[in-house]
Enzyme design. Structure first.
Site, PDB file in Angstrom:
ATOM      1  N   HIS A  18       0.958  -1.077  -0.180  1.00  0.00           N
ATOM      2  CA  HIS A  18       0.151  -0.074  -0.193  1.00  0.00           C
ATOM      3  C   HIS A  18       0.686   1.083   0.021  1.00  0.00           C
ATOM      4  O   HIS A  18       0.649   2.153  -0.557  1.00  0.00           O
ATOM      5  CB  HIS A  18      -1.002   0.103   1.364  1.00  0.00           C
ATOM      6  N   LYS A  42     -18.003  -7.278   8.275  1.00  0.00           N
ATOM      7  CA  LYS A  42     -16.756  -7.953   8.182  1.00  0.00           C
ATOM      8  C   LYS A  42     -16.040  -7.879   9.375  1.00  0.00           C
ATOM      9  O   LYS A  42     -16.160  -6.869  10.255  1.00  0.00           O
ATOM     10  CB  LYS A  42     -15.648  -7.362   7.238  1.00  0.00           C
ATOM     11  N   ARG A  91      -1.833  -6.444  -8.019  1.00  0.00           N
ATOM     12  CA  ARG A  91      -0.627  -7.385  -7.768  1.00  0.00           C
ATOM     13  C   ARG A  91      -0.440  -8.499  -8.839  1.00  0.00           C
ATOM     14  O   ARG A  91       0.644  -8.963  -9.276  1.00  0.00           O
ATOM     15  CB  ARG A  91      -0.826  -8.150  -6.353  1.00  0.00           C
ATOM     16  N   SER A 129      -2.749  -8.026   2.995  1.00  0.00           N
ATOM     17  CA  SER A 129      -3.228  -7.679   4.270  1.00  0.00           C
ATOM     18  C   SER A 129      -3.629  -9.252   4.879  1.00  0.00           C
ATOM     19  O   SER A 129      -3.153  -9.535   6.060  1.00  0.00           O
ATOM     20  CB  SER A 129      -4.036  -7.032   4.349  1.00  0.00           C
TER      21      SER A 129
END
Length: 160
Positions: A18, A42, A91, A129
């Protein structure tokens, strides 16, 4: 009109991947808002407040960087902040498929807002993450994948 980019994400936790996206986008915009998404459905490791605090420490002294939280659709948040750019890092091909679908929906909802994609540097192309949390949960070092302040917070979370 001021060029404002919104970089949305859960950032749970914020990684060096990030950070790399922000570092590379920094010269391109007059302001970058790191928008920490709040999703009550979440379960997060860090609260939104903890994430904002950590990210704030990472970017202490940087000009043009703001950190905020938001709920709801990213395009609605962009409109609220007068931003016409959503910044995203990619990515791998799997990221592209997912992010491309979201960018198409965002374009339908708000045609004036563009999504800018930056490819992850090879050094960070494997960092996520989720992976960072899993490795830290098992007591292994993640210091090469996260800023120091985040690494310290992960150690505290998992050493209880």
């Amino acid at each position: 009109m001021k060029s404002i980019a919104v970089y949305p994400g859960s950032f749970d936790p914020f990684t060096n991947g990030h950070l790399d996206i922000i570092r590379r986008a920094h010269p391109l915009f007059e302001e970058i808002i790191i928008a920490v998404a709040i999703n009550s459905k979440k379960t997060s490791l860090f609260s939104p407040e903890e994430r904002v605090e950590m990210i704030g420490k990472v970017f202490h002294g940087w000009d043009k960087i703001k950190i905020d939280t938001f709920e709801g659709l990213t395009v609605d948040y962009c409109k609220e902040k007068n931003s016409r750019v959503i910044l995203r890092g990619l990515r791998a091909v799997t990221d592209f498929d997912y992010e491309y679908a979201i960018s198409l929906m965002n374009k339908k909802l708000a045609p004036e807002i563009e999504t800018y994609f930056l490819m992850a540097d090879n050094e960070y192309s494997f960092v996520s993450s989720t992976i960072v949390k899993e490795v830290a949960r098992h007591g292994r070092a993640v210091s090469n994948q996260v800023p120091d302040v985040v690494g310290e917070a992960l150690v505290k979370k998992f050493s209880v």
